[in-house]
Design a protein around this motif. Structure first.
Motif, mmCIF file in Angstrom:
data_model
loop_
_atom_site.group_PDB
_atom_site.id
_atom_site.type_symbol
_atom_site.label_atom_id
_atom_site.label_comp_id
_atom_site.label_asym_id
_atom_site.label_seq_id
_atom_site.Cartn_x
_atom_site.Cartn_y
_atom_site.Cartn_z
ATOM 1 N N UNK A 1 0.844 -1.175 0.000
ATOM 2 C CA UNK A 1 0.000 0.000 0.000
ATOM 3 C C UNK A 1 0.887 1.234 0.000
ATOM 4 N N UNK B 1 -22.692 -2.212 4.915
ATOM 5 C CA UNK B 1 -22.709 -1.968 6.354
ATOM 6 C C UNK B 1 -21.791 -0.812 6.741
ATOM 7 N N UNK C 1 -18.666 -0.226 6.560
ATOM 8 C CA UNK C 1 -17.354 -0.449 7.148
ATOM 9 C C UNK C 1 -16.278 0.187 6.276
ATOM 10 N N UNK C 2 -16.470 0.105 4.981
ATOM 11 C CA UNK C 2 -15.528 0.761 4.092
ATOM 12 C C UNK C 2 -16.321 1.504 3.023
ATOM 13 N N UNK C 3 -15.738 2.583 2.530
ATOM 14 C CA UNK C 3 -16.477 3.422 1.593
ATOM 15 C C UNK C 3 -16.240 2.957 0.159
ATOM 16 N N UNK D 1 -24.837 4.256 -2.404
ATOM 17 C CA UNK D 1 -25.890 3.393 -1.894
ATOM 18 C C UNK D 1 -26.823 4.288 -1.095
ATOM 19 N N UNK E 1 -18.845 -7.839 18.969
ATOM 20 C CA UNK E 1 -17.959 -6.732 18.639
ATOM 21 C C UNK E 1 -17.883 -5.761 19.804
ATOM 22 N N UNK F 1 -24.585 6.343 1.180
ATOM 23 C CA UNK F 1 -23.198 5.917 1.325
ATOM 24 C C UNK F 1 -22.530 6.197 -0.004
ATOM 25 N N UNK G 1 -10.424 -3.899 14.962
ATOM 26 C CA UNK G 1 -11.321 -5.051 14.912
ATOM 27 C C UNK G 1 -12.781 -4.625 15.015
ATOM 28 N N UNK G 2 -13.037 -3.602 15.808
ATOM 29 C CA UNK G 2 -14.416 -3.126 15.946
ATOM 30 C C UNK G 2 -14.830 -2.337 14.705
ATOM 31 N N UNK G 3 -13.963 -1.429 14.287
ATOM 32 C CA UNK G 3 -14.277 -0.602 13.120
ATOM 33 C C UNK G 3 -14.476 -1.457 11.875
ATOM 34 N N UNK G 4 -13.792 -2.593 11.844
ATOM 35 C CA UNK G 4 -13.879 -3.447 10.664
ATOM 36 C C UNK G 4 -15.183 -4.200 10.553
ATOM 37 N N UNK G 5 -15.964 -4.182 11.616
ATOM 38 C CA UNK G 5 -17.170 -4.987 11.568
ATOM 39 C C UNK G 5 -18.448 -4.167 11.615
ATOM 40 N N UNK G 6 -18.383 -3.052 12.264
ATOM 41 C CA UNK G 6 -19.640 -2.337 12.468
ATOM 42 C C UNK G 6 -19.422 -0.840 12.310
ATOM 43 N N UNK G 7 -20.464 -0.184 11.815
ATOM 44 C CA UNK G 7 -20.344 1.248 11.616
ATOM 45 C C UNK G 7 -20.930 2.006 12.794
ATOM 46 N N UNK G 8 -20.194 2.975 13.252
ATOM 47 C CA UNK G 8 -20.731 4.032 14.113
ATOM 48 C C UNK G 8 -19.825 5.214 13.870
ATOM 49 N N UNK H 1 -17.005 7.273 13.761
ATOM 50 C CA UNK H 1 -15.669 6.963 14.281
ATOM 51 C C UNK H 1 -15.185 8.013 15.276
ATOM 52 N N UNK I 1 -12.822 6.774 5.757
ATOM 53 C CA UNK I 1 -13.588 6.112 4.705
ATOM 54 C C UNK I 1 -12.962 4.796 4.261
ATOM 55 N N UNK I 2 -11.642 4.777 4.212
ATOM 56 C CA UNK I 2 -11.012 3.614 3.583
ATOM 57 C C UNK I 2 -9.963 2.945 4.450
ATOM 58 N N UNK J 1 -9.077 -0.742 4.459
ATOM 59 C CA UNK J 1 -8.346 -1.386 3.367
ATOM 60 C C UNK J 1 -6.843 -1.292 3.566
ATOM 61 N N UNK J 2 -6.411 -0.391 4.457
ATOM 62 C CA UNK J 2 -4.974 -0.214 4.610
ATOM 63 C C UNK J 2 -4.439 -0.666 5.959
#
Lengths: 427, 281
Positions: free
Chosen positions: A20, A94, A96-98, A104, A118, B7, B108-115, B117, B275-276, B279-280
């Motif tokens: 990356x 959901x 988690x990523x944009x 959407x 979680x 989104x 680990x939390x951010x990777x599964x659920x949105x709130x 940040x 936002x991303x 992925x990193x």
């Protein structure tokens, strides 16, 4: 009822392969300078078809040009092979990523059952964790308070509710976590069965919860590889292939389409070019289904043995291998397993080309079927190459001897078992 | 068709969506509670540990910098001087260190659920405020001792003591915004996690916590310390309690403006990474 609750437009998500960034701060700074001075970022080499061999720094679209709508109360199944973009799509749904492109639109709260546990903090008690986890999932304190007794009851850990969760057994932990998620009551529920780890009991609970939710007229998005479950739970479906929507519509058509993607018309002779699952020291390059005359054919006569020929290219000598065939019905449920170990017939692979042949007792009734094949290293127990639902074939009603043909119009089950009937008594 | 939310890839660099953040205020309070409760679970002394750290450090500083290097200003008890600086400095530094690993620690939390940040760094600032309050009580107790009982020093508090909340706001903003910037960068450059601990330490010596600004004779270093946005706040805080320092309104405003600029910058980078980062990271 026909309100659209999710509208996905031109959705796309792009990933960069390899490292990356350029790996160093200085390199990234150079790219940034180029970017703001109007030149092209050195990393934007161009698109790459996701199936092609990719170079480092290439970009790949995990999801691209996806458009669909989900209506209120719909139970929609998303199916597709591994790597088809299902999970990426869910991640974007959901939030988690944009997405990289597109959007959407959502009406109502989305929650997914993969979020079980979680944010649980091991040092906090069960009670404290219910509140914390509930809040992370988007509930307010008063909502949690009103459902607290129900959650505790459902989880069955009421005796230990004031004990830190680190002292819980793993079963209790999961039950408590699931209880919180199950009482979330979202407008839209996402269930990703692929990621739902846990025992059978737990998966059954997830599916049960899903049925409840859809019964209340709420929307469910279900991702699974189990075609039987998808068919029985969903009304509509989306088939994903290589990051795009391959087919959308009625769930039965979707399942048919999905299985077609995997097999494609092969006439009993499949040349396998795609990479299988496994260590890859040897590859099944071609698979043939042979008829009584010994030529490739996709139809097999009723009660005639199923003969298959494996063409395997091996890069090394492997003294002991196991080869197997799984026969599945057209929904992908496994019916029979044929393995050389069962019949005590050892096999080995020499470096270079190898050909195996198998003859399987045919207990199948007329209909369409799929075959999954694999070769495994018998000493390390690792899978060398494996292709799921790679070959489709049909059992036709005609038999080798015309008088033995299947005489009925109906077929109740995909296969038969031998049975003996006798009359024990009569009055 | 009216949808609740959209989104998409586009989001303004400064858009905060405060409405959404407010919807999650229960989460923020619970996170504060978690931070507070979880840290001292299974300890005998519990929150008393909040006192131990500043007392020990102040004693060490008193011995080394007060008695050996003789750096405390005249007429001020060394222990009080260091404790005062420490209390305010700690609020800044703990806000900074705790927010600076927001993304990595919560991956680990951010990777599964949105709130939202931002609720995590905000909860950190609030829970550190609780910690500060406890340490502030300690400061007040020590100060009362010197003011009423041990009258060998003539402490002269100033009315600027009423500005303590304002000092805290500046410290919180500085800690939060630097933390946001660092946490956003650590998702890509993990090196920064190592640098933070060391950098905070260095910054402490560069911001008149230990060495009074008036004692720094070298003009370059003096200017460096003086224009460090933390220094004016610490100086003013010490002045308010009558433990040396100096009150300069313009310098205080300077700190405030720097804090606001850093905050805008911090929010922009945080929004971009948010936002991303999955992925990193």
């Amino acid at each position: 009822m026909s309100d659209v609750v999710i509208k996905v437009e031109n959705l796309g998500k792009q990933y960069r392969l390899g490292e990356i960034g350029s790996g160093t701060l200085a390199g990234d700074f150079k790219n940034w300078v180029k970017k703001i001075s109007g030149k092209k970022d050195t990393f934007e080499i161009g698109e790459n078809d996701r199936t092609q061999q990719a170079k480092k720094g290439d970009v790949v679209w995990a999801v691209k040009d996806v458009n669909f709508e989900v209506k209120q109360g719909e139970v929609i199944g998303i199916i597709g092979k591994n790597g088809a973009g299902k999970s990426t799509l869910l991640k974007m749904l959901s939030r988690v990523t944009a997405p990289s492109i597109g959007n959407i639109k959502v009406k109502g709260r989305i929650a997914s059952l993969l979020e079980v546990g979680t944010g649980f903090h091991p040092d906090l008690t069960g009670r404290e964790n219910i509140f914390l986890n509930g809040a992370i999932l988007g509930m307010t304190k008063s909502e949690i308070r009103s459902k607290f007794d129900e959650i505790v009851e459902f989880s069955g850990v009421s005796r230990y509710i004031d004990t830190p969760v680190k002292r819980y057994s793993s079963g209790m932990y999961v039950r408590l976590a699931f209880a919180v998620a199950a009482h979330l009551e979202p407008e839209i529920l996402i269930v990703d069965e692929v990621l739902a780890v846990g025992d059978v009991e737990f998966q059954r609970k997830c599916l049960g919860k899903m049925k409840d939710v859809s019964g209340q007229g709420r929307t469910v998005i279900f991702v699974s590889h189990n075609m039987g479950a998808v068919k029985s739970l969903c009304t509509t479906g989306i088939v994903m292939k290589n990051g795009t929507v391959d087919f959308a519509g009625n769930i039965n058509d979707c399942v048919t389409q999905y299985l077609k993607i995997n097999t494609s018309d092969n006439e009993g002779d499949v040349v396998i070019s795609q990479k299988g699952i496994g260590t890859g020291e040897a590859k099944i390059t071609r698979l043939q289904l042979l008829n009584n005359q010994g030529t490739a054919s996709e139809s097999v006569l009723y009660k005639s043995p199923i003969r298959m020929r494996f063409y395997i290219y091996s890069s090394i000598d492997i003294p002991q291998v196991n080869a197997d065939v799984k026969l599945c019905d057209k929904d992908g449920s496994i019916l029979f397993h044929a393995l050389n170990l069962f019949s005590h017939e050892p096999l080995s692979l020499q470096k270079g080309e190898n050909i195996f042949e198998v003859e399987i007792d045919n207990q199948l009734l007329p209909g369409s079927f799929l075959a999954t094949v694999g070769i495994h290293n018998a000493s390390t127990m690792l899978t060398i190459d494996y292709h799921e639902n790679i070959l489709s074939f049909e059992i036709i009603k005609a038999a080798e001897i015309a008088a033995e043909s299947y005489p009925y119009e109906w077929v109740v089950a995909p296969a038969m078992v031998g049975s003996k009937w006798s009359k024990i008594a009569s009055s | 068709m009216n949808f609740d939310y959209e989104i998409s890839s586009k989001k303004g660099p400064f858009s905060l969506n405060l409405k959404e953040l407010w919807k999650y205020h229960d989460l923020i309070t619970l996170l504060v509670k978690r931070d507070y409760v979880a840290v001292y679970k299974q300890t005998v002394l519990g929150p008393v540990w909040f006192f131990v750290q500043p007392i020990i450090t102040s004693i060490v500083f008193t011995v080394i910098f007060g008695n050996i290097a003789k750096l405390t200003p005249d007429g001020v008890p060394g222990f009080l001087f260091f404790l005062c600086g420490q209390t305010f400095w700690n609020y800044f530094s703990s806000c900074l260190t705790a927010t600076s690993n927001t993304f990595v620690a919560n991956a680990s939390v951010f990777g599964k659920v949105y709130f939202p940040r931002l609720s995590v760094p905000i909860s950190v600032v609030i829970s550190n405020l609780l910690k500060f309050s406890i340490q502030f009580i300690l400061l007040i107790v020590v100060w009362f001792y010197y003011f009423f009982i041990d009258k060998s020093y003539h402490l002269q508090p100033s009315f600027s003591i009423l500005l303590v909340p304002f000092y805290l706001i500046i410290m919180a903003l500085l800690g939060l915004s630097l933390g946001l910037i660092i946490s956003s960068l650590t998702t890509k450059y993990r090196d920064l996690t190592f640098l933070v601990g060391f950098g905070v330490q260095l910054l402490m010596y560069g911001s008149s916590v230990v060495i009074p600004l008036s004692e720094v004779k070298n003009p370059t270093i003096h200017a460096l310390i003086q224009y460090n946005p933390i220094t004016p706040v610490l100086e003013a805080a010490k002045h308010s309690f009558g433990c040396g320092g100096s009150f300069n309104f313009y310098m205080l405003m300077y700190s405030f403006i720097v804090a606001i600029i850093l905050l805008l910058f911090g929010i922009a980078t945080f929004n971009k990474v948010e936002k991303t980062f999955m992925d990193t990271v």
